[in-house]
Design a protein around this motif. Structure first.
Motif, PDB file in Angstrom:
ATOM      1  N   LEU A 125     -46.160-118.838 -26.942  1.00 51.06           N
ATOM      2  CA  LEU A 125     -45.265-119.377 -25.909  1.00 51.06           C
ATOM      3  C   LEU A 125     -46.035-119.620 -24.619  1.00 51.06           C
ATOM      4  O   LEU A 125     -45.880-120.687 -23.991  1.00 51.06           O
ATOM      5  CB  LEU A 125     -44.101-118.407 -25.668  1.00 51.06           C
ATOM      6  N   GLY A 126     -46.867-118.650 -24.229  1.00 47.73           N
ATOM      7  CA  GLY A 126     -47.668-118.808 -23.010  1.00 47.73           C
ATOM      8  C   GLY A 126     -48.554-120.040 -23.089  1.00 47.73           C
ATOM      9  O   GLY A 126     -48.639-120.831 -22.140  1.00 47.73           O
ATOM     10  N   ILE A 127     -49.198-120.248 -24.244  1.00 47.70           N
ATOM     11  CA  ILE A 127     -50.114-121.383 -24.412  1.00 47.70           C
ATOM     12  C   ILE A 127     -49.343-122.713 -24.399  1.00 47.70           C
ATOM     13  O   ILE A 127     -49.693-123.645 -23.674  1.00 47.70           O
ATOM     14  CB  ILE A 127     -50.910-121.222 -25.735  1.00 47.70           C
ATOM     15  N   VAL A 128     -48.263-122.784 -25.191  1.00 48.08           N
ATOM     16  CA  VAL A 128     -47.523-124.055 -25.310  1.00 48.08           C
ATOM     17  C   VAL A 128     -46.809-124.398 -23.997  1.00 48.08           C
ATOM     18  O   VAL A 128     -46.817-125.561 -23.564  1.00 48.08           O
ATOM     19  CB  VAL A 128     -46.527-123.985 -26.496  1.00 48.08           C
ATOM     20  N   ALA A 129     -46.211-123.395 -23.338  1.00 51.45           N
ATOM     21  CA  ALA A 129     -45.502-123.665 -22.075  1.00 51.45           C
ATOM     22  C   ALA A 129     -46.475-124.158 -21.011  1.00 51.45           C
ATOM     23  O   ALA A 129     -46.167-125.114 -20.275  1.00 51.45           O
ATOM     24  CB  ALA A 129     -44.772-122.416 -21.601  1.00 51.45           C
ATOM     25  N   SER A 130     -47.654-123.536 -20.922  1.00 51.51           N
ATOM     26  CA  SER A 130     -48.609-123.977 -19.895  1.00 51.51           C
ATOM     27  C   SER A 130     -49.124-125.387 -20.209  1.00 51.51           C
ATOM     28  O   SER A 130     -49.287-126.207 -19.303  1.00 51.51           O
ATOM     29  CB  SER A 130     -49.764-122.989 -19.779  1.00 51.51           C
ATOM     30  N   ALA A 131     -49.364-125.673 -21.501  1.00 52.89           N
ATOM     31  CA  ALA A 131     -49.833-127.015 -21.876  1.00 52.89           C
ATOM     32  C   ALA A 131     -48.767-128.061 -21.579  1.00 52.89           C
ATOM     33  O   ALA A 131     -49.078-129.161 -21.092  1.00 52.89           O
ATOM     34  CB  ALA A 131     -50.196-127.043 -23.358  1.00 52.89           C
ATOM     35  N   GLY A 133     -46.449-127.843 -19.270  1.00 55.37           N
ATOM     36  CA  GLY A 133     -46.417-127.986 -17.814  1.00 55.37           C
ATOM     37  C   GLY A 133     -47.563-128.843 -17.313  1.00 55.37           C
ATOM     38  O   GLY A 133     -47.372-129.744 -16.476  1.00 55.37           O
ATOM     39  N   THR A 134     -48.757-128.604 -17.839  1.00 57.86           N
ATOM     40  CA  THR A 134     -49.936-129.360 -17.400  1.00 57.86           C
ATOM     41  C   THR A 134     -49.763-130.855 -17.685  1.00 57.86           C
ATOM     42  O   THR A 134     -49.920-131.694 -16.787  1.00 57.86           O
ATOM     43  CB  THR A 134     -51.191-128.840 -18.134  1.00 57.86           C
TER      44      THR A 134
ATOM     45  N   VAL B 128     -43.038-119.119 -15.801  1.00 61.30           N
ATOM     46  CA  VAL B 128     -44.252-118.925 -14.983  1.00 61.30           C
ATOM     47  C   VAL B 128     -45.442-119.660 -15.610  1.00 61.30           C
ATOM     48  O   VAL B 128     -46.239-120.298 -14.894  1.00 61.30           O
ATOM     49  CB  VAL B 128     -44.552-117.415 -14.800  1.00 61.30           C
ATOM     50  N   ALA B 129     -45.568-119.608 -16.948  1.00 57.43           N
ATOM     51  CA  ALA B 129     -46.699-120.285 -17.605  1.00 57.43           C
ATOM     52  C   ALA B 129     -46.621-121.793 -17.398  1.00 57.43           C
ATOM     53  O   ALA B 129     -47.637-122.438 -17.109  1.00 57.43           O
ATOM     54  CB  ALA B 129     -46.723-119.951 -19.097  1.00 57.43           C
ATOM     55  N   SER B 130     -45.412-122.361 -17.527  1.00 54.83           N
ATOM     56  CA  SER B 130     -45.293-123.814 -17.341  1.00 54.83           C
ATOM     57  C   SER B 130     -45.570-124.195 -15.889  1.00 54.83           C
ATOM     58  O   SER B 130     -46.222-125.218 -15.628  1.00 54.83           O
ATOM     59  CB  SER B 130     -43.917-124.304 -17.782  1.00 54.83           C
ATOM     60  N   ALA B 131     -45.099-123.376 -14.925  1.00 53.27           N
ATOM     61  CA  ALA B 131     -45.354-123.671 -13.507  1.00 53.27           C
ATOM     62  C   ALA B 131     -46.843-123.583 -13.197  1.00 53.27           C
ATOM     63  O   ALA B 131     -47.390-124.418 -12.455  1.00 53.27           O
ATOM     64  CB  ALA B 131     -44.571-122.711 -12.629  1.00 53.27           C
ATOM     65  N   SER B 176     -48.942-114.599 -15.264  1.00 61.19           N
ATOM     66  CA  SER B 176     -48.590-115.006 -16.633  1.00 61.19           C
ATOM     67  C   SER B 176     -49.143-114.007 -17.643  1.00 61.19           C
ATOM     68  O   SER B 176     -48.451-113.619 -18.592  1.00 61.19           O
ATOM     69  CB  SER B 176     -49.159-116.389 -16.949  1.00 61.19           C
ATOM     70  N   VAL B 177     -50.405-113.586 -17.422  1.00 65.69           N
ATOM     71  CA  VAL B 177     -51.017-112.604 -18.330  1.00 65.69           C
ATOM     72  C   VAL B 177     -50.238-111.287 -18.269  1.00 65.69           C
ATOM     73  O   VAL B 177     -49.986-110.643 -19.301  1.00 65.69           O
ATOM     74  CB  VAL B 177     -52.511-112.396 -17.970  1.00 65.69           C
ATOM     75  N   LEU B 178     -49.813-110.897 -17.061  1.00 69.21           N
ATOM     76  CA  LEU B 178     -49.009-109.673 -16.911  1.00 69.21           C
ATOM     77  C   LEU B 178     -47.708-109.789 -17.706  1.00 69.21           C
ATOM     78  O   LEU B 178     -47.287-108.826 -18.359  1.00 69.21           O
ATOM     79  CB  LEU B 178     -48.668-109.446 -15.435  1.00 69.21           C
ATOM     80  N   LEU B 179     -47.080-110.979 -17.653  1.00 70.43           N
ATOM     81  CA  LEU B 179     -45.822-111.163 -18.386  1.00 70.43           C
ATOM     82  C   LEU B 179     -46.037-111.120 -19.892  1.00 70.43           C
ATOM     83  O   LEU B 179     -45.185-110.608 -20.627  1.00 70.43           O
ATOM     84  CB  LEU B 179     -45.163-112.482 -17.959  1.00 70.43           C
ATOM     85  N   VAL B 180     -47.179-111.646 -20.364  1.00 68.80           N
ATOM     86  CA  VAL B 180     -47.507-111.545 -21.800  1.00 68.80           C
ATOM     87  C   VAL B 180     -47.636-110.066 -22.172  1.00 68.80           C
ATOM     88  O   VAL B 180     -47.059-109.602 -23.163  1.00 68.80           O
ATOM     89  CB  VAL B 180     -48.816-112.306 -22.123  1.00 68.80           C
TER      90      VAL B 180
END
Lengths: 196, 196
Positions: A125-131, A133-134, B128-131, B176-180
């Motif tokens: 989720l962290g990887i896909v959400a950040s991608a 967003g980017t 947070v990751a998407s932002a 984001s890492v903290l939330l993971v």
């Protein structure tokens, strides 16, 4: 381990439901369905982004009469990161689908699998959400531009390219929502195994 | 509910460890520490981004000799989204810290709280990751530019502004890492409550 796992499907004991099929209790089928959807969404997002290519005649300072200029995903590092992340998500989608099916067929290790799924779902989720967003942030500049820093919009020229990028980001957003649902479902499935 | 919860700290029964303090088993203190860090990181990211302002004399087509132009976070919708998301994360950080402390003081509802934390952590991670990705993608264009679409870099002029933005995105990445980690810890804490 196996002794604490609830059975996959419990028979319904009330008389009125005798004709009904057994009620599945640990959401295994929902897990499998969501993971298949995740795989499909990730692959779709990657394919739509990779096929985002368009050539237009653009006036350049060197060629005032215009020259053919191609827009493609590899022009932006954000889109390359997007494709890498969604490819990993697609691979994870197919592998976790197979693992989910294996758990449905042999539920002895269901709890331990659920734990690993929940941990990996969070990471994905962290990887896909950040991608998402980017790529979304860069695509928005392409659509609207930014007059403060004189970044011109490009979607008025490369309309098909932008349609591809926009669709791809939308599908990736859907994949992110699927991963949120999957993570929550895994957590809830583990929680349900605690004896009340 | 309360009957199934393990006690917060279990005494160590081996003779050699009689002098040692009791061993805490449900990671409550780690939870509280990570949530305090999440709050601190989110607030830092917001403050550093909001204070990212710089005025420079820039040559414009209308003013060839140069005019003062200010760069600020509100020039980009990506940075506004970033601040909104991190503000929500900061609010969640402080509220969940207080809830975690309440659980440490009164562990009767620990399992149910852990479930809610795990579900909300996943949601916050997505936001947070998407932002972070959105702001990072736009900041990268500001740093490097993109010659294919003639978006010029701006960090050679607005150096302090870019330092602020870069630091803010780095701190948000840490959040984001903290939330993971928090999501994984919540999942693992729930998993440990299943009797083996």
């Amino acid at each position: 381990m196996a002794t604490t796992d609830k059975p996959d499907c419990e028979p319904i004991k009330s008389e009125e439901a005798l004709a009904a099929p057994p009620r599945c209790s640990n959401y295994s089928s929902v897990h499998v369905a969501l993971r298949v959807l995740l795989f499909a969404a990730s692959v779709t997002a990657v394919v739509v982004m990779v096929t985002a290519k368009q050539t237009e005649i653009v006036r350049l300072p060197v060629f005032p009469l215009g020259a053919p200029v191609e827009a493609k995903f590899s022009d932006s590092p954000a889109f390359i990161y997007f494709i890498s992340a969604l490819s990993v998500a697609g691979l994870y989608g197919i592998l976790s689908t197979l693992a989910s099916i294996a758990v449905v067929l042999k539920p002895a290790y269901a709890t331990r699998f659920l734990l690993h799924f929940a941990l990996l779902d969070v990471l994905m989720l962290g990887i896909v959400a950040s991608a998402t967003g980017t790529a979304g942030g860069v695509a928005y500049i392409g659509l609207k531009g930014n007059s403060h820093v004189r970044w011109g919009k490009m979607c008025n020229v490369y309309d098909k390219f932008c349609q591809h990028v926009g669709s791809s980001v939308a599908v990736a957003l859907f994949a992110s929502v699927l991963l949120v649902l999957l993570s929550m479902l895994s957590v809830f499935s583990i929680y349900r195994k605690i004896p009340k």
